[in-house]
Structure formats: C-alpha cells, structure tokens
Design a protein around this motif. Structure first.
Motif, PDB file in Angstrom:
ATOM      1  N   ASN A  35     -21.994   9.235 -12.976  1.00 50.21           N
ATOM      2  CA  ASN A  35     -23.312   8.847 -12.262  1.00 50.21           C
ATOM      3  C   ASN A  35     -24.035   9.773 -11.823  1.00 50.21           C
ATOM      4  O   ASN A  35     -23.575  10.804 -11.284  1.00 50.21           O
ATOM      5  CB  ASN A  35     -22.781   8.039 -10.991  1.00 50.21           C
ATOM      6  CG  ASN A  35     -22.271   6.479 -11.261  1.00 50.21           C
ATOM      7  OD1 ASN A  35     -23.072   5.680 -11.847  1.00 50.21           O
ATOM      8  ND2 ASN A  35     -21.118   6.304 -10.938  1.00 50.21           N
ATOM      9  N   PRO A  36     -25.524   9.745 -11.918  1.00 44.37           N
ATOM     10  CA  PRO A  36     -26.323  10.566 -11.434  1.00 44.37           C
ATOM     11  C   PRO A  36     -26.343  10.861 -10.009  1.00 44.37           C
ATOM     12  O   PRO A  36     -26.077  10.029  -9.410  1.00 44.37           O
ATOM     13  CB  PRO A  36     -27.811  10.436 -12.256  1.00 44.37           C
ATOM     14  CG  PRO A  36     -27.614   8.662 -12.300  1.00 44.37           C
ATOM     15  CD  PRO A  36     -26.064   8.455 -12.437  1.00 44.37           C
ATOM     16  N   TRP A  46     -31.764   9.079  -9.823  1.00 46.92           N
ATOM     17  CA  TRP A  46     -32.293   9.291 -10.993  1.00 46.92           C
ATOM     18  C   TRP A  46     -33.631   8.973 -11.326  1.00 46.92           C
ATOM     19  O   TRP A  46     -34.293   9.862 -11.966  1.00 46.92           O
ATOM     20  CB  TRP A  46     -31.196   8.668 -12.036  1.00 46.92           C
ATOM     21  CG  TRP A  46     -31.234   8.946 -13.565  1.00 46.92           C
ATOM     22  CD1 TRP A  46     -31.844   8.204 -14.672  1.00 46.92           C
ATOM     23  CD2 TRP A  46     -31.397  10.263 -14.175  1.00 46.92           C
ATOM     24  NE1 TRP A  46     -32.045   8.867 -15.590  1.00 46.92           N
ATOM     25  CE2 TRP A  46     -31.555  10.029 -15.740  1.00 46.92           C
ATOM     26  CE3 TRP A  46     -30.775  11.454 -13.833  1.00 46.92           C
ATOM     27  CZ2 TRP A  46     -31.469  10.981 -16.767  1.00 46.92           C
ATOM     28  CZ3 TRP A  46     -30.618  12.482 -14.620  1.00 46.92           C
ATOM     29  CH2 TRP A  46     -31.010  12.131 -16.170  1.00 46.92           C
ATOM     30  N   VAL A  84     -21.869  14.975 -20.062  1.00 50.09           N
ATOM     31  CA  VAL A  84     -21.469  15.062 -18.385  1.00 50.09           C
ATOM     32  C   VAL A  84     -20.161  15.790 -18.560  1.00 50.09           C
ATOM     33  O   VAL A  84     -19.051  15.110 -18.810  1.00 50.09           O
ATOM     34  CB  VAL A  84     -21.551  13.891 -17.730  1.00 50.09           C
ATOM     35  CG1 VAL A  84     -21.237  14.241 -16.288  1.00 50.09           C
ATOM     36  CG2 VAL A  84     -23.033  13.261 -17.712  1.00 50.09           C
ATOM     37  N   GLY A 127     -19.163  17.833 -13.753  1.00 51.34           N
ATOM     38  CA  GLY A 127     -20.656  17.229 -13.359  1.00 51.34           C
ATOM     39  C   GLY A 127     -21.790  17.686 -14.095  1.00 51.34           C
ATOM     40  O   GLY A 127     -22.904  17.239 -14.087  1.00 51.34           O
ATOM     41  N   SER A 154     -31.515  18.672 -14.618  1.00 48.36           N
ATOM     42  CA  SER A 154     -31.119  17.874 -13.803  1.00 48.36           C
ATOM     43  C   SER A 154     -29.853  18.143 -13.052  1.00 48.36           C
ATOM     44  O   SER A 154     -29.167  19.018 -13.259  1.00 48.36           O
ATOM     45  CB  SER A 154     -30.597  16.308 -14.304  1.00 48.36           C
ATOM     46  OG  SER A 154     -29.465  16.388 -15.314  1.00 48.36           O
ATOM     47  N   TRP A 211     -24.244  15.587 -12.161  1.00 51.37           N
ATOM     48  CA  TRP A 211     -23.689  14.446 -11.918  1.00 51.37           C
ATOM     49  C   TRP A 211     -22.211  14.102 -11.343  1.00 51.37           C
ATOM     50  O   TRP A 211     -21.589  15.133 -11.152  1.00 51.37           O
ATOM     51  CB  TRP A 211     -23.675  13.803 -13.257  1.00 51.37           C
ATOM     52  CG  TRP A 211     -24.865  13.467 -13.902  1.00 51.37           C
ATOM     53  CD1 TRP A 211     -26.023  14.325 -13.827  1.00 51.37           C
ATOM     54  CD2 TRP A 211     -25.531  12.077 -14.527  1.00 51.37           C
ATOM     55  NE1 TRP A 211     -27.062  13.680 -14.563  1.00 51.37           N
ATOM     56  CE2 TRP A 211     -26.664  12.554 -15.073  1.00 51.37           C
ATOM     57  CE3 TRP A 211     -24.878  11.108 -15.117  1.00 51.37           C
ATOM     58  CZ2 TRP A 211     -27.429  11.536 -15.856  1.00 51.37           C
ATOM     59  CZ3 TRP A 211     -25.333  10.269 -15.861  1.00 51.37           C
ATOM     60  CH2 TRP A 211     -26.744  10.476 -16.043  1.00 51.37           C
TER      61      TRP A 211
END
Length: 419
Positions: free
Chosen positions: A322-323, A330, A359, A363, A389, A392
């Motif tokens: 999951n972000p 996200w 990922v 993370g 980003s 995660w």
C-alpha cells in the motif's frame, strides 16, 4: 474534442481507402447494382467504423499485461486541470474546430434550405398521375426525380422525349436513389472538408445514372436515348437532393452504354473489398483495453498466491503493498508532483503510461520501468514521480514481508479548454 478529432480522422481515412478501391478496381465495370451496394456500404462504414470500439484480445493473454496474476493500482487520470503550469499555444486546435463547426452549420443549412425549397415547389406544382407515378410540373424544375415524384418543367405525353424522360425518372424512383442521395448528404455534412467529398458524390450519382441508363436501353433504342441526352445538355447547376436527368457528363454515359458487359470473373474483384473492410475495422475499431482492475480478492487467487515470477519477487500475495496514506495519499502525491510535459502539450499527446516497479521488503521502490508508453515526455515524467514516491507499506505472504511487483497506469489527458 479529442474524440471528435479522432472520429473525423478515422472516417477520413476510411473514405480515402474505400473510395480509392472503387476508383481503381470497380469504376470501369458494368456491375452497376453491385457498385451501388459497395458504395452505400462504404458510406455506412465511413460513418460508423470510427464509433466502434471492439475489445482486442491481443494483450489479454500476455503474462505482462494480464490482470489475472498481478496487482494493478487503479488508473490515475492526470489532466491539465491538475496542472496549472505553462501555457499551451495549441489555440490553433479550437480555432480549427470552430471552422469545422461553421462548415457543418453551412452544409446543414444548405441541405435544409434545399429541402424546404423543393417541398414548397412540389406543393405548389401542378400534379398528374401517369402509370402509377406522380408527375409534378413546375417551371423551375429540371427533369429529375425525388422519391416517387417525377419532376418536370413541362408535361407532354405526345412528345417522345418526354416519354423517355419519364421512363428514366420512374426507374430512379423505383430504385429509391433519393434515399442514397439523402444518406450521402448526412455524410457530406460531417465530412464537408474532405478533398474527396465532391468526387465521391459525383461517383455515387454516376452509378445511379449508369444503373438507370442500362435499364432504359433494354427497352428503348440506344441511339434515340443517346440523342436525347445530347439534346438535353443544359448549362445549369443541378440540384443536390434530386436525381437529375442531365446531371453528368453526357459523353461518359454514352460511352458506358456502349461498353461491353463485364464478365462474371471480373465480379470477383468485389471479393477483394471484404478483407479491405475487415482490415479497416481491425485497425480502426479494435482497441487495446487501458482499464485494469486492482485484483485484491485473496480468496479468488488462493491457488496462485505462491507463484513467484523471478526469485523472491511475487506478482500476487496475500496482502498487497500500500502507498503511504493509502489510495487517497497516493492520488494526492501524484496530483502534487506530476507535471504535463511541454512537448506532449505542444503535440497534443494523450494516453495511458503503464509503469511497472517492485515494492521491496523495506517498502522502497526499485526497478521502475515503462511497460507501455506514449512518448512526448510523459513516460519520463511518470517514471520520475514513481521513483521519487515515499516508501510503501510492503506486501506480505504468510506473515512474511516479500518483494511484490506492481503496475500503475497513469493517464495523461489534455482538457478541451487547454487545447
């Protein structure tokens, strides 16, 4: 507007290809009824092929793009409303659309005015019933037909030429050629700008005349009929919505009447049109599916959870990564960090970029690469935001953190106002 532009472009290509086939392979043959069928089918395809959207199974069986064994995040659509940076000089596009719609309006008004005028003339004309046909006489008419009406400037049954004209126009009415003409007017309104539109209209009317001439000369002398055509040549522009007796080059019609009938082997040329039309449908209407669902149903994928693609990189796990901040976080991250590339704006490039990445157990994002791109700098921009980003929450398999491969579709879309 992008959808309209695509429609007009694809319809224009269809017209170019299908009319080109007619001119090269069919125009010199005497299969007039078959030519008419081909022509009307072509016009139908020009209108409706660009509207078709046939899902293609080309990618559904690919282990890369298949949605059965992998995680897809929902498509994120990034458009110019999300990004206020930069000024696009694509003002030319809405200007062209304005010109196009003006042309559509002018063409529509011209056709509508012609119909209203014609209906008024028919209503105010003197009418006779002759051999089951309605003969409408008005001094402004040229010898022609409109549906079941035979339109004449004068009516004299003792005149042999008038008898030939009536026989000719009765055949036009019987073949329902007016329906073809009105249908073509709809195509002409939409594709008024196409350089082949006038040639296409001329060829359709030419087919009508050839078809009727062929029938008339079966019961009347060819020489008498040819003399009638020559005597009725007039220097006046013909009406758009009627089948006019004097509408075409008389020389071509007389030559076609004297042409030797095409043999049955030559009819096989029509078979070549089938793969051509199928190819157009395949190229224009079969589209790759850009929308993939996020597959998180662990029960449905119970038998596939242990499948690893490369070493310890999983495509499906019990608990997907999951972000940061979930999907809401996200989407917020993407909206705040994505920029619409200037080159893509300039060229009007839109579409979906697919990015694949892993990922890791900690993370972090690793191995980001383009699965399918659209160019114009959009691929690089999508890669940049994915690589940068935040970390995660890693995926887990049997309560153990594992490396999981993810796919993210990012759709770049230009707003009409930005064009």
């Amino acid at each position: 507007m992008s959808h309209l532009l695509t429609y007009l472009w694809e319809g224009s290509v269809c017209m170019l290809v299908l009319y080109g086939f007619y001119r090269i392979f069919l125009t010199q043959h005497t299969f007039f009824a078959w030519n008419r069928i081909y022509f009307m089918l072509s016009l139908t395809m020009i209108l409706f092929i660009p509207l078709l959207s046939i899902p293609s199974g080309l990618f559904s069986n690919s282990p890369i793009l298949s949605g059965d064994l992998e995680f897809y995040l929902p498509t994120y659509e990034f458009n110019t409303e999300n990004n206020g940076n930069g000024f696009s000089f694509l003002w030319v596009i809405p200007t062209l659309f304005t010109i196009y719609f003006i042309g559509v309006a002018v063409a529509f008004v011209r056709v509508s005015t012609g119909l209203v005028k014609l209906f008024h003339q028919i209503r105010t004309s003197e009418k006779f019933v002759h051999q089951g046909s309605i003969v409408s006489v008005h001094p402004d008419f040229q010898p022609s037909s409109f549906f079941d009406y035979i339109l004449l400037p004068e009516f004299d049954l003792d005149d042999k030429n008038h008898q030939l004209i009536i026989s000719h126009e009765r055949l036009h009415a019987g073949y329902h050629h007016t329906v073809d003409r009105l249908f073509f007017q709809m195509v002409k309104i939409i594709f008024w700008f196409h350089p082949l539109i006038k040639m296409t209209e001329s060829s359709l009317c030419e087919i009508h005349e050839y078809q009727v001439d062929d029938e008339v000369t079966k019961i009347h002398s060819k020489s008498e009929y040819a003399n009638l055509l020559i005597n009725l040549i007039i220097a006046q522009r013909s009406k758009q919505l009627i089948n006019n007796f004097n509408q075409f080059q008389t020389k071509k019609r007389i030559i076609m009447m004297g042409r030797t009938k095409s043999n049955l082997m030559q009819k096989s040329r029509f078979l070549l049109a089938l793969p051509l039309m199928a190819l157009l449908i395949g190229v224009i209407s079969c589209e790759r599916q850009d929308d993939f669902e996020l597959i998180l149903d662990t029960e449905a994928n119970e038998g596939q959870r242990l499948q690893a693609v490369s070493g310890e990189i999983f495509d499906v796990v019990e608990n997907a990564p999951n972000p940061a901040g979930g999907m809401e976080g996200w989407n917020k991250y993407l909206s705040e960090n994505l920029s619409y590339p200037a080159q893509a704006r300039k060229l009007g490039i839109e579409g979906t970029v697919y990015v694949v990445f892993v990922v890791e157990e900690d993370g972090t994002i690793q191995g980001a690469e383009i699965l399918r791109g659209i160019g114009g700098g959009c691929d690089e921009e999508a890669l940049r935001v994915i690589k940068n980003s935040p970390d995660w929450t890693p995926g887990t398999q049997r309560d153990r953190k594992v490396n999981v491969r993810m796919r993210v579709p990012i759709r770049f879309k230009l707003n009409d106002t930005a064009l």
